[in-house]
Design an enzyme around this catalytic site. Sequence first.
Site, PDB file in Angstrom:
ATOM      1  CG  HIS B 210       0.119  -9.221  29.220  1.00  0.00           C
ATOM      2  ND1 HIS B 210      -0.348  -9.111  30.500  1.00  0.00           N
ATOM      3  CD2 HIS B 210       0.390 -10.538  29.048  1.00  0.00           C
ATOM      4  CE1 HIS B 210      -0.374 -10.304  31.079  1.00  0.00           C
ATOM      5  NE2 HIS B 210       0.077 -11.183  30.211  1.00  0.00           N
ATOM      6  N   GLY B 219      -2.751 -12.734  32.826  1.00  0.00           N
ATOM      7  CA  GLY B 219      -2.632 -12.614  34.279  1.00  0.00           C
ATOM      8  C   GLY B 219      -1.205 -12.435  34.738  1.00  0.00           C
ATOM      9  CG  LEU B 245      -6.620  -5.872  32.868  1.00  0.00           C
ATOM     10  CD1 LEU B 245      -6.873  -4.410  32.693  1.00  0.00           C
ATOM     11  CD2 LEU B 245      -6.120  -6.188  34.254  1.00  0.00           C
ATOM     12  CG  ASP B 246      -4.142  -9.321  30.960  1.00  0.00           C
ATOM     13  OD1 ASP B 246      -3.730  -8.152  30.980  1.00  0.00           O
ATOM     14  OD2 ASP B 246      -3.740 -10.194  31.732  1.00  0.00           O
ATOM     15  CD  GLU B 247      -9.141 -12.123  26.336  1.00  0.00           C
ATOM     16  OE1 GLU B 247      -9.067 -11.868  25.117  1.00  0.00           O
ATOM     17  OE2 GLU B 247      -9.064 -13.277  26.786  1.00  0.00           O
TER      18      GLU B 247
END
Lengths: 303, 303, 303, 303
Positions: B210, B219, B245-247
């Site tokens: 990311h 995001g 997601l993203d975590e």
Amino acid sequence: MLGPVRHRPHSEKRKMQDKNNRWILTAQCPSRLGTVDVVTRFLKEQRCYITEQQSFDDHLSGHFFIRTEFRPEAEGFGAEAFQAGFAERAAEFEMTFELTAPGTRMPVVIMVSKADHCLNDLLYRYRTGQLPIDIRSIVSNHPDLASLAEWHGIPYRHFPITPETKPEQEAQVREEIEASGAELVILARYMQVLSSEMCTRLSGRAINIHHSLLPGFKGAKPYHQAYEKGVKLVGATAHYINDDLDEGPIITQGVEPVGHADYPEDLVAKGRDIECLTLARAVALHVERRVFLHASRTVVFDR
Amino acid sequence: MLGPVRHRPHSEKRKMQDKNNRWILTAQCPSRLGTVDVVTRFLKEQRCYITEQQSFDDHLSGHFFIRTEFRPEAEGFGAEAFQAGFAERAAEFEMTFELTAPGTRMPVVIMVSKADHCLNDLLYRYRTGQLPIDIRSIVSNHPDLASLAEWHGIPYRHFPITPETKPEQEAQVREEIEASGAELVILARYMQVLSSEMCTRLSGRAINIHHSLLPGFKGAKPYHQAYEKGVKLVGATAHYINDDLDEGPIITQGVEPVGHADYPEDLVAKGRDIECLTLARAVALHVERRVFLHASRTVVFDR
Amino acid sequence: MLGPVRHRPHSEKRKMQDKNNRWILTAQCPSRLGTVDVVTRFLKEQRCYITEQQSFDDHLSGHFFIRTEFRPEAEGFGAEAFQAGFAERAAEFEMTFELTAPGTRMPVVIMVSKADHCLNDLLYRYRTGQLPIDIRSIVSNHPDLASLAEWHGIPYRHFPITPETKPEQEAQVREEIEASGAELVILARYMQVLSSEMCTRLSGRAINIHHSLLPGFKGAKPYHQAYEKGVKLVGATAHYINDDLDEGPIITQGVEPVGHADYPEDLVAKGRDIECLTLARAVALHVERRVFLHASRTVVFDR
Amino acid sequence: MLGPVRHRPHSEKRKMQDKNNRWILTAQCPSRLGTVDVVTRFLKEQRCYITEQQSFDDHLSGHFFIRTEFRPEAEGFGAEAFQAGFAERAAEFEMTFELTAPGTRMPVVIMVSKADHCLNDLLYRYRTGQLPIDIRSIVSNHPDLASLAEWHGIPYRHFPITPETKPEQEAQVREEIEASGAELVILARYMQVLSSEMCTRLSGRAINIHHSLLPGFKGAKPYHQAYEKGVKLVGATAHYINDDLDEGPIITQGVEPVGHADYPEDLVAKGRDIECLTLARAVALHVERRVFLHASRTVVFDR
């Protein structure tokens, strides 16, 4: 930081780390043809030799910024005459500017609570002349750091605070800042949330150190938040206060790698060095007139 | 990563960068007296010489992690016998473990969209043997990077996606991953949000890059978010996929200083190098069995 | 650092930042099958729970190093009995070892001249308990820093030096070190070249900070040398003293970017922070028993 | 780099990453009152809007450097007229200058041997337009990297070398460089010592990457030298070639932490990334006209 045109009487200035007798001229204005020329032509006419210059035009906001270090070559260079003369030229460009004499020490007030690492670091840099500041007083909501202040010969103002006395305490702080003649307030791990009114009043002339890489981990206990998320880097952010706490314009940020063996208390310990360095760096950039504030962003002419 | 006890048939292994014929044994279990001893005593009995070892006990979660590199000194060392023998000892500690033979190349699938910087970097490290992976195929929702794959002799699977065909496309991707025998999926700037079901399926065996210092700027368009906030550092985060997601659990993070003259498109450009390095580093840590996943956190035994 | 087997009487120890009552066992010996097992088996037998462990076998020098943190789970754990018992096992492996109790503060002497930045930094970390050292005295060839020592309540020994009195002065220093019971001498910008005899005597138990990235810019005025060469990075090196001054085994190094606008005096100023951090880091690594000295190299089990 | 006044015909220029149609004017001359004014006044007169400007006066060498990015606001801005006009003003200051049009791609020749990591990295940045260079050919003393060149559609010149044929080979290289029209030669791990004559000829227009933090570890096998000394940081130095090999003016340096577990071959591997990044960064600085060479030092106006 560029406020209105100000003049510091020459007699008040002490010479310090005076390399080449350097004056600093900083200015900003809306973008328009001739913004650099208006500065450099005037300096040439005044027989001022430019030793270092940086300018930047932000094409998204349409705003122009310039910082010039120069050495007067003419005998009898006078700050007042210079400023009066330049003000005329600047007016045409709606340009605000500030002239800073060599050896100027910026008057500051430092605010602390119980943690002393940032204060200790600032005091060392102050005591040895690395940081050209003139600490008028140290303000705290706790008595703990009084002896440290005393050893450095700096007045220590203890203004205790409770939820009930918050407005009164802030009034005391305000009064102290005003009476001291401080041009900058340094929040060196002051652990009280400032009221919105206080934030507005200090907007752009107070620097805070937050112990996270803002805008990540706003608010309280950022290292504990960081531990929970399992991050591999922690950091610190020095920023100007504005009305939205923890959201003021960022001046500089520092970072430190961490690992799985670092529990929250280890992150707190590891973060201290980077907090000290980041805050000291921001204050140095500010007092050397390297930081320009425009809306919610900064322009930093670093070396 | 530690899954259930697995065995890789020796015949499949290619020797690569084989310093001292080193095997790797990784294990984890709940904290309990004797966790190190059960590993090291067995290795001694098997006449295995430990060249490097790291262990960590997380006292907050009560969980233990160990990674050992060793060199068998006995003739006729056999992976199967070793694993069978150790499984008996490990059972008593509810210990999961994995034995990795020298020269093992982990089979992977790489997923991309249009941006090729991370893919290009991974391909270079793969081609020169720096990264011991065996790229079974490259999967993309766009045709753009096919010729890069082709030059490296790697199958390229183009599975286009539209909002309507998302489930079908994910089924194709799933099938490809399973058919390929990949043990790891690398999301090298794959710009599609995976369905919750897909995330769960790949949980712990897919690494994503990311382009921000998570949890800041989750995001889309993180560099544009970073520009808006006027940050002075941008970064990249390599993490495992999990259902949020993203975590997912962070493996490693990288950082890059930026300044006022960096517009959003400059941040995008500056971020590319740190994205490449951070992803490559995470993949290297993973394939060298240096990363342990436990709940939402990782333990990384880095060198 | 591993000297001969020593024992610190428990009564002398003060508890400090005591996370989980952790003891430290460090050991080194020639490479041989069973080196890890001899340590971990004994710990298991003594009902000691290992919380963190690192070992490394240097295949070029054929030497083995191990560091273990553990928490005794048995009632009545006794350092003397532990050491006596382990000494028997260790003998077989020609293993030297050291047992360090929780909360041990290492007795040190700090040597300085006129520059106070490293001293100031060490004193802060000492005063706040970040650095578990017990500063027995500060030794200097100048009187300048006496008041700083006094504020911290630490004896200050001023031993002036001239070319003629060098042997006598070194004798005074030696006596002070011995009388103080110091296990470590910290040369915090002590600007005298030590005699070869003094170097030998302090070999392996004195840490020096040199203000360059050794082995570049040995000797005097390294920042001026660096300016002459136009380098874009300056740094600092913390190393053990041995008989070849500026060539002792390196513990850690730090680095700082510089540019064309940094004149020699700016490099001196910029270098101060990195000198402080690098020296403090080396001392922390040493007192936490993370540094092993073998021939001209160090093994550092960092976190 | 500032050579004699040159003009690149506009028709040859391809537009690339053209933000705001920015031209670059760089200049240098002996220090004298009015050095900035002569540049900025002319730009104002020509109705050129300055978007970014940096100047520096080196008070030790008495030399002045300036770099200006600007956007012509007048219709029909012409490079030839601009240069002719400015040459008159510059003459009075003994000022050399260079005007660079938007989208200019600098013609270069890259020299390599067998190692391909730097070449691969440069080719990626070239192919994607990140680095505005026009690679005229790749020259090597080995045939190994021909296919990499071929895939990018770049001529590959294989000029083998033996101790006996060195002069002839260098003649071939010289001829290739001249015939190609290259303004810059990039030595991307070319493992031959250039003759003194060749060095002189390329002085100031060839960039070399040395895999150490010069001036430490000059000459061959720097990583092995670094291992012997037990350093904790390795690095890379990008510098101009001059007559003293490995001593040319430094453009930029990069650094990477290493530890006891890194054997010489690990240092070689770890160093690759930092070599790539450091060389690419130096080339970018050079082609963006951010580097000024004066005597044995550089002035670098970085962003």
